[in-house]
Motif scaffolding. Sequence first.
Motif, PDB file in Angstrom:
ATOM      1  N   ALA A  17       0.872  -1.175   0.000  1.00  0.00           N
ATOM      2  CA  ALA A  17       0.000   0.000   0.000  1.00  0.00           C
ATOM      3  C   ALA A  17       0.907   1.223   0.000  1.00  0.00           C
ATOM      4  O   ALA A  17       1.481   1.586   1.017  1.00  0.00           O
ATOM      5  CB  ALA A  17      -0.910  -0.002   1.215  1.00  0.00           C
ATOM      6  N   GLY A  18       1.057   1.822  -1.176  1.00  0.00           N
ATOM      7  CA  GLY A  18       1.928   2.981  -1.318  1.00  0.00           C
ATOM      8  C   GLY A  18       1.321   4.228  -0.696  1.00  0.00           C
ATOM      9  O   GLY A  18       0.193   4.208  -0.202  1.00  0.00           O
ATOM     10  N   PRO A  19       2.058   5.327  -0.720  1.00  0.00           N
ATOM     11  CA  PRO A  19       1.552   6.582  -0.166  1.00  0.00           C
ATOM     12  C   PRO A  19       0.249   7.001  -0.853  1.00  0.00           C
ATOM     13  O   PRO A  19       0.144   6.947  -2.080  1.00  0.00           O
ATOM     14  CB  PRO A  19       2.658   7.588  -0.461  1.00  0.00           C
ATOM     15  N   ALA A  20      -0.749   7.383  -0.054  1.00  0.00           N
ATOM     16  CA  ALA A  20      -2.061   7.833  -0.540  1.00  0.00           C
ATOM     17  C   ALA A  20      -2.758   6.789  -1.409  1.00  0.00           C
ATOM     18  O   ALA A  20      -3.533   7.119  -2.281  1.00  0.00           O
ATOM     19  CB  ALA A  20      -1.923   9.151  -1.298  1.00  0.00           C
ATOM     20  N   GLN A  21      -2.517   5.535  -1.143  1.00  0.00           N
ATOM     21  CA  GLN A  21      -3.104   4.451  -1.925  1.00  0.00           C
ATOM     22  C   GLN A  21      -4.032   3.611  -1.044  1.00  0.00           C
ATOM     23  O   GLN A  21      -3.769   3.391   0.132  1.00  0.00           O
ATOM     24  CB  GLN A  21      -2.003   3.559  -2.508  1.00  0.00           C
ATOM     25  N   THR A  22      -5.130   3.122  -1.654  1.00  0.00           N
ATOM     26  CA  THR A  22      -6.047   2.211  -0.978  1.00  0.00           C
ATOM     27  C   THR A  22      -5.975   0.865  -1.673  1.00  0.00           C
ATOM     28  O   THR A  22      -6.054   0.805  -2.907  1.00  0.00           O
ATOM     29  CB  THR A  22      -7.494   2.745  -1.023  1.00  0.00           C
ATOM     30  N   VAL A  23      -5.800  -0.204  -0.903  1.00  0.00           N
ATOM     31  CA  VAL A  23      -5.746  -1.557  -1.467  1.00  0.00           C
ATOM     32  C   VAL A  23      -6.900  -2.380  -0.903  1.00  0.00           C
ATOM     33  O   VAL A  23      -7.393  -2.115   0.196  1.00  0.00           O
ATOM     34  CB  VAL A  23      -4.393  -2.253  -1.189  1.00  0.00           C
ATOM     35  N   ARG A  24      -7.311  -3.384  -1.672  1.00  0.00           N
ATOM     36  CA  ARG A  24      -8.403  -4.271  -1.258  1.00  0.00           C
ATOM     37  C   ARG A  24      -7.842  -5.667  -1.054  1.00  0.00           C
ATOM     38  O   ARG A  24      -7.171  -6.210  -1.926  1.00  0.00           O
ATOM     39  CB  ARG A  24      -9.472  -4.287  -2.341  1.00  0.00           C
ATOM     40  N   LEU A  25      -8.140  -6.262   0.108  1.00  0.00           N
ATOM     41  CA  LEU A  25      -7.713  -7.615   0.428  1.00  0.00           C
ATOM     42  C   LEU A  25      -8.964  -8.462   0.646  1.00  0.00           C
ATOM     43  O   LEU A  25      -9.902  -8.010   1.310  1.00  0.00           O
ATOM     44  CB  LEU A  25      -6.859  -7.622   1.694  1.00  0.00           C
ATOM     45  N   THR A  26      -8.970  -9.680   0.121  1.00  0.00           N
ATOM     46  CA  THR A  26     -10.132 -10.547   0.302  1.00  0.00           C
ATOM     47  C   THR A  26      -9.690 -11.941   0.712  1.00  0.00           C
ATOM     48  O   THR A  26      -8.555 -12.346   0.458  1.00  0.00           O
ATOM     49  CB  THR A  26     -10.962 -10.660  -1.000  1.00  0.00           C
ATOM     50  N   GLY A  27     -10.603 -12.662   1.332  1.00  0.00           N
ATOM     51  CA  GLY A  27     -10.356 -14.044   1.732  1.00  0.00           C
ATOM     52  C   GLY A  27     -11.658 -14.658   2.203  1.00  0.00           C
ATOM     53  O   GLY A  27     -12.691 -13.988   2.267  1.00  0.00           O
ATOM     54  N   ARG A  28     -11.602 -15.953   2.536  1.00  0.00           N
ATOM     55  CA  ARG A  28     -12.825 -16.613   2.973  1.00  0.00           C
ATOM     56  C   ARG A  28     -12.527 -17.864   3.764  1.00  0.00           C
ATOM     57  O   ARG A  28     -11.423 -18.401   3.735  1.00  0.00           O
ATOM     58  CB  ARG A  28     -13.703 -16.961   1.780  1.00  0.00           C
ATOM     59  N   CYS A  29     -13.536 -18.328   4.468  1.00  0.00           N
ATOM     60  CA  CYS A  29     -13.554 -19.627   5.123  1.00  0.00           C
ATOM     61  C   CYS A  29     -14.633 -20.453   4.419  1.00  0.00           C
ATOM     62  O   CYS A  29     -15.456 -19.916   3.684  1.00  0.00           O
ATOM     63  CB  CYS A  29     -13.908 -19.494   6.605  1.00  0.00           C
ATOM     64  N   TRP A  30     -14.677 -21.740   4.662  1.00  0.00           N
ATOM     65  CA  TRP A  30     -15.755 -22.550   4.117  1.00  0.00           C
ATOM     66  C   TRP A  30     -17.050 -22.291   4.872  1.00  0.00           C
ATOM     67  O   TRP A  30     -18.126 -22.275   4.309  1.00  0.00           O
ATOM     68  CB  TRP A  30     -15.408 -24.039   4.187  1.00  0.00           C
ATOM     69  N   LYS A  31     -16.932 -22.101   6.165  1.00  0.00           N
ATOM     70  CA  LYS A  31     -18.112 -21.828   7.000  1.00  0.00           C
ATOM     71  C   LYS A  31     -17.927 -20.474   7.684  1.00  0.00           C
ATOM     72  O   LYS A  31     -17.611 -19.512   7.006  1.00  0.00           O
ATOM     73  CB  LYS A  31     -18.311 -22.946   8.035  1.00  0.00           C
ATOM     74  N   GLU A  32     -18.074 -20.408   8.996  1.00  0.00           N
ATOM     75  CA  GLU A  32     -18.037 -19.142   9.730  1.00  0.00           C
ATOM     76  C   GLU A  32     -16.612 -18.617   9.935  1.00  0.00           C
ATOM     77  O   GLU A  32     -15.668 -19.371  10.042  1.00  0.00           O
ATOM     78  CB  GLU A  32     -18.695 -19.304  11.105  1.00  0.00           C
ATOM     79  N   VAL A  33     -16.511 -17.300  10.036  1.00  0.00           N
ATOM     80  CA  VAL A  33     -15.250 -16.610  10.317  1.00  0.00           C
ATOM     81  C   VAL A  33     -15.206 -16.300  11.809  1.00  0.00           C
ATOM     82  O   VAL A  33     -16.153 -15.753  12.360  1.00  0.00           O
ATOM     83  CB  VAL A  33     -15.146 -15.310   9.498  1.00  0.00           C
ATOM     84  N   ARG A  34     -14.111 -16.669  12.475  1.00  0.00           N
ATOM     85  CA  ARG A  34     -13.962 -16.372  13.907  1.00  0.00           C
ATOM     86  C   ARG A  34     -13.350 -14.995  14.114  1.00  0.00           C
ATOM     87  O   ARG A  34     -13.843 -14.195  14.892  1.00  0.00           O
ATOM     88  CB  ARG A  34     -13.097 -17.419  14.590  1.00  0.00           C
ATOM     89  N   SER A  35     -12.227 -14.706  13.459  1.00  0.00           N
ATOM     90  CA  SER A  35     -11.585 -13.401  13.624  1.00  0.00           C
ATOM     91  C   SER A  35     -10.798 -13.023  12.381  1.00  0.00           C
ATOM     92  O   SER A  35     -10.406 -13.878  11.580  1.00  0.00           O
ATOM     93  CB  SER A  35     -10.668 -13.395  14.854  1.00  0.00           C
ATOM     94  N   VAL A  36     -10.573 -11.722  12.248  1.00  0.00           N
ATOM     95  CA  VAL A  36      -9.865 -11.161  11.100  1.00  0.00           C
ATOM     96  C   VAL A  36      -8.915 -10.094  11.626  1.00  0.00           C
ATOM     97  O   VAL A  36      -9.277  -9.312  12.498  1.00  0.00           O
ATOM     98  CB  VAL A  36     -10.865 -10.507  10.114  1.00  0.00           C
ATOM     99  N   TRP A  37      -7.684 -10.062  11.106  1.00  0.00           N
ATOM    100  CA  TRP A  37      -6.763  -8.984  11.443  1.00  0.00           C
ATOM    101  C   TRP A  37      -5.809  -8.762  10.289  1.00  0.00           C
ATOM    102  O   TRP A  37      -5.663  -9.602   9.400  1.00  0.00           O
ATOM    103  CB  TRP A  37      -6.008  -9.245  12.744  1.00  0.00           C
TER     104      TRP A  37
END
Length: 117
Positions: free
Chosen positions: A89-109
């Motif tokens: 993520a460069g200066p003044a830049q917005t990046v998008r990150l994605t991911g998934r689980c098969w079922k429920e998500v417990r936590s994200v960081w």
Amino acid sequence: MCLSRSLASVTAAVCLVISLSYEAMPHARVDAPGAAASELFGASCRSKVTGSRVTTYCHNPYPRTDGVRLHIECDRWWDLDTDGAEVAAGPAQTVRLTGRCWKEVRSVWVSHRKLAR
């Protein structure tokens, strides 16, 4: 008499502790102009969990490039947790990150790492 003597010693002890803690407090330090701005670092990230999918947007308002990685911990014991690839993520830049689980998500960081200029 005994009560007034013990009250006097408690009062003296409290005054001593308060004066010592004031001396131990950190004081403002004056730096050269512009020095603090070069030390600022770290993109601001917002995560949204929709069902089993995670979408995170990280915006870096600072002049130094931030390497961000998305980490997802899944709720089910058999579901694999994921650590995403690092994205710059460069200066003044917005990046998008994605991911998934098969079922429920417990936590994200999101983890951050200073990248070379």
